[in-house]
Design an enzyme around this catalytic site. Sequence first.
Site, short mmCIF file in Angstrom:
data_model
loop_
_atom_site.label_atom_id
_atom_site.label_comp_id
_atom_site.label_asym_id
_atom_site.label_seq_id
_atom_site.Cartn_x
_atom_site.Cartn_y
_atom_site.Cartn_z
N ARG A 1 0.81 -1.22 0.00
CA ARG A 1 0.00 0.00 0.00
C ARG A 1 0.84 1.27 0.00
O ARG A 1 0.39 2.31 -0.46
CB ARG A 1 -1.00 -0.03 1.16
CG ARG A 1 -2.02 -1.16 0.95
CD ARG A 1 -2.98 -1.33 2.08
NE ARG A 1 -2.28 -1.81 3.26
CZ ARG A 1 -2.83 -1.95 4.44
NH1 ARG A 1 -4.09 -1.64 4.62
NH2 ARG A 1 -2.15 -2.40 5.47
N GLU B 1 7.15 -11.93 14.31
CA GLU B 1 6.74 -12.74 15.46
C GLU B 1 6.94 -14.22 15.19
O GLU B 1 7.26 -14.99 16.08
CB GLU B 1 5.26 -12.50 15.78
CG GLU B 1 4.94 -11.15 16.32
CD GLU B 1 3.45 -10.96 16.52
OE1 GLU B 1 2.76 -11.93 16.89
OE2 GLU B 1 2.98 -9.84 16.29
#
Length: 184
Positions: free
Chosen positions: A72, A109
């Site tokens: 984006r 993560e």
Amino acid sequence: MSAVVEGTDARAALARRVDALMRTVPDFPEPGIQFRDIMPLLADADAFAAVVNAFAAAVPGPVDLVAGMEARGFLLAAPVATALGAGVVPVRKAGKLPGPVASQSYALEYGTAAVEVQPFTIPDGARVLVIDDVLATGGTAAATVRLLEECGADVVGLSFLVELEALAGRALLEGHRVDALLAL
């Protein structure tokens, strides 16, 4: 609760408009993620133009290139680059650009990822503005800054539509100018 980051009355009004146009989609792309969907903002020609103008107005001095972070960030970087009379450089996920490429890995993560650029598109000493839609944990943005600097760029700042303050991504960008239109 939303807060305006740095602001004149016009900027505060734009931040409220961005907040109203942006959708929060729970559990996308995976459970626990609150996805910030900017597509309604991009579809609103007046709001999109106002965001581009606000980003261009907030740049600290001239820039040679605007780097848009995948994906984006590409949609925001290209019109800002045009407004500034600068070139645009896409910062892609690994494996998306033909070589030669320069790469920078960063931790997630659940593993690692990497961003890449074509280093021959970045002249040594080029003043570069980095743009993306959301500043969250800051890992991708920090990797982008390291990558661009390793290619010889002078990263003059980073601009985001939204900063998710609870995720403290700004801490990874210490020493760099960070501008966010809206803080959530």
